[in-house]
Design a protein around this motif. Structure first.
Motif, PDB file in Angstrom:
ATOM      1  N   ALA A  46      75.122  24.502  57.492  1.00  0.00           N
ATOM      2  CA  ALA A  46      75.027  25.922  57.846  1.00  0.00           C
ATOM      3  C   ALA A  46      75.900  26.225  59.064  1.00  0.00           C
ATOM      4  CB  ALA A  46      73.579  26.297  58.137  1.00  0.00           C
ATOM      5  N   GLU A  47      76.093  27.487  59.336  1.00  0.00           N
ATOM      6  CA  GLU A  47      76.886  27.926  60.485  1.00  0.00           C
ATOM      7  C   GLU A  47      76.021  28.497  61.608  1.00  0.00           C
ATOM      8  OE1 GLU A  47      80.248  27.508  61.068  1.00  0.00           O
ATOM      9  OE2 GLU A  47      80.057  26.221  59.305  1.00  0.00           O
ATOM     10  N   GLU A  48      74.696  28.549  61.385  1.00  0.00           N
ATOM     11  CA  GLU A  48      73.806  29.048  62.422  1.00  0.00           C
ATOM     12  C   GLU A  48      72.401  28.499  62.208  1.00  0.00           C
ATOM     13  OE1 GLU A  48      74.489  33.262  61.883  1.00  0.00           O
ATOM     14  OE2 GLU A  48      72.731  33.428  60.595  1.00  0.00           O
ATOM     15  N   VAL A  49      71.627  28.509  63.289  1.00  0.00           N
ATOM     16  CA  VAL A  49      70.245  28.048  63.250  1.00  0.00           C
ATOM     17  C   VAL A  49      69.459  28.805  64.324  1.00  0.00           C
ATOM     18  CG1 VAL A  49      70.563  26.103  64.873  1.00  0.00           C
ATOM     19  CG2 VAL A  49      68.767  25.988  63.134  1.00  0.00           C
ATOM     20  N   VAL A  50      68.179  29.047  64.062  1.00  0.00           N
ATOM     21  CA  VAL A  50      67.301  29.727  65.014  1.00  0.00           C
ATOM     22  C   VAL A  50      66.367  28.700  65.627  1.00  0.00           C
ATOM     23  CG1 VAL A  50      65.473  31.456  65.278  1.00  0.00           C
ATOM     24  CG2 VAL A  50      67.401  31.904  63.754  1.00  0.00           C
ATOM     25  N   CYS A  51      66.241  28.709  66.946  1.00  0.00           N
ATOM     26  CA  CYS A  51      65.306  27.824  67.625  1.00  0.00           C
ATOM     27  C   CYS A  51      63.882  28.259  67.279  1.00  0.00           C
ATOM     28  CB  CYS A  51      65.514  27.875  69.135  1.00  0.00           C
ATOM     29  SG  CYS A  51      64.272  26.895  70.026  1.00  0.00           S
ATOM     30  N   PRO A  52      63.038  27.335  66.818  1.00  0.00           N
ATOM     31  CA  PRO A  52      61.673  27.703  66.442  1.00  0.00           C
ATOM     32  C   PRO A  52      60.775  28.048  67.629  1.00  0.00           C
ATOM     33  CG  PRO A  52      61.964  25.340  66.255  1.00  0.00           C
ATOM     34  CD  PRO A  52      63.320  25.923  66.557  1.00  0.00           C
ATOM     35  N   TYR A  53      61.184  27.713  68.844  1.00  0.00           N
ATOM     36  CA  TYR A  53      60.377  28.011  70.020  1.00  0.00           C
ATOM     37  C   TYR A  53      60.737  29.335  70.674  1.00  0.00           C
ATOM     38  CZ  TYR A  53      58.345  23.374  69.931  1.00  0.00           C
ATOM     39  OH  TYR A  53      57.654  22.246  69.560  1.00  0.00           O
ATOM     40  N   CYS A  54      62.037  29.561  70.913  1.00  0.00           N
ATOM     41  CA  CYS A  54      62.435  30.755  71.675  1.00  0.00           C
ATOM     42  C   CYS A  54      63.141  31.804  70.816  1.00  0.00           C
ATOM     43  CB  CYS A  54      63.310  30.363  72.860  1.00  0.00           C
ATOM     44  SG  CYS A  54      64.904  29.625  72.414  1.00  0.00           S
ATOM     45  N   SER A  55      63.373  31.494  69.558  1.00  0.00           N
ATOM     46  CA  SER A  55      64.010  32.401  68.596  1.00  0.00           C
ATOM     47  C   SER A  55      65.458  32.741  68.918  1.00  0.00           C
ATOM     48  CB  SER A  55      63.195  33.694  68.433  1.00  0.00           C
ATOM     49  OG  SER A  55      61.900  33.398  67.964  1.00  0.00           O
ATOM     50  N   THR A  56      66.100  31.940  69.760  1.00  0.00           N
ATOM     51  CA  THR A  56      67.525  32.132  70.012  1.00  0.00           C
ATOM     52  C   THR A  56      68.304  31.753  68.763  1.00  0.00           C
ATOM     53  OG1 THR A  56      67.281  31.639  72.374  1.00  0.00           O
ATOM     54  CG2 THR A  56      69.505  31.443  71.447  1.00  0.00           C
ATOM     55  N   LEU A  57      69.220  32.612  68.347  1.00  0.00           N
ATOM     56  CA  LEU A  57      70.109  32.323  67.227  1.00  0.00           C
ATOM     57  C   LEU A  57      71.342  31.621  67.781  1.00  0.00           C
ATOM     58  CD1 LEU A  57      71.056  32.627  64.262  1.00  0.00           C
ATOM     59  CD2 LEU A  57      72.024  34.840  64.941  1.00  0.00           C
ATOM     60  N   TYR A  58      71.577  30.402  67.328  1.00  0.00           N
ATOM     61  CA  TYR A  58      72.770  29.650  67.710  1.00  0.00           C
ATOM     62  C   TYR A  58      73.754  29.698  66.560  1.00  0.00           C
ATOM     63  CZ  TYR A  58      70.316  27.762  71.740  1.00  0.00           C
ATOM     64  OH  TYR A  58      69.631  27.628  72.934  1.00  0.00           O
ATOM     65  N   ARG A  59      75.002  30.079  66.874  1.00  0.00           N
ATOM     66  CA  ARG A  59      76.072  30.162  65.880  1.00  0.00           C
ATOM     67  C   ARG A  59      77.152  29.145  66.208  1.00  0.00           C
ATOM     68  NH1 ARG A  59      75.917  36.442  66.371  1.00  0.00           N
ATOM     69  NH2 ARG A  59      74.528  36.950  64.644  1.00  0.00           N
TER      70      ARG A  59
END
Length: 85
Positions: A46-59
């Motif tokens: 994938a090209e992005e993921v969301v942190c399950p704790y803080c909901s930050t979207l990392y691209r």
């Protein structure tokens, strides 16, 4: 033993999304003492993921080095990791 250090990122400013140059990393949330459990994230194909704790979207942005983030300043420099180097 790992042959490389996994980059750590933080989101003190509360950005909705952070672009990074790696696909495997640790999210710490905010800087201590306001951090969450340091969680290993792997984007895989994938090209992005969301942190399950803080909901930050990392691209993922292949034009960035492992130390660069957009917005700038989202690296986390763990003093324990620095002492081990």
């Amino acid at each position: 033993m790992s042959d490389h250090i996994i980059p750590h990122f933080q989101n003190d400013a509360g950005h909705n999304a952070i672009s990074i140059g790696v696909k495997e990393f640790m999210c710490v949330g905010a800087n201590p003492p306001f951090d969450h459990p340091h969680v290993f994230l792997d984007m895989g194909d994938a090209e992005e993921v969301v942190c399950p704790y803080c909901s930050t979207l990392y691209r993922h942005d292949a034009t960035l080095s492992a130390e660069q983030t957009i917005p700038a300043g989202c690296n986390f420099n763990d003093p324990l990791v620095a002492a081990a180097e």
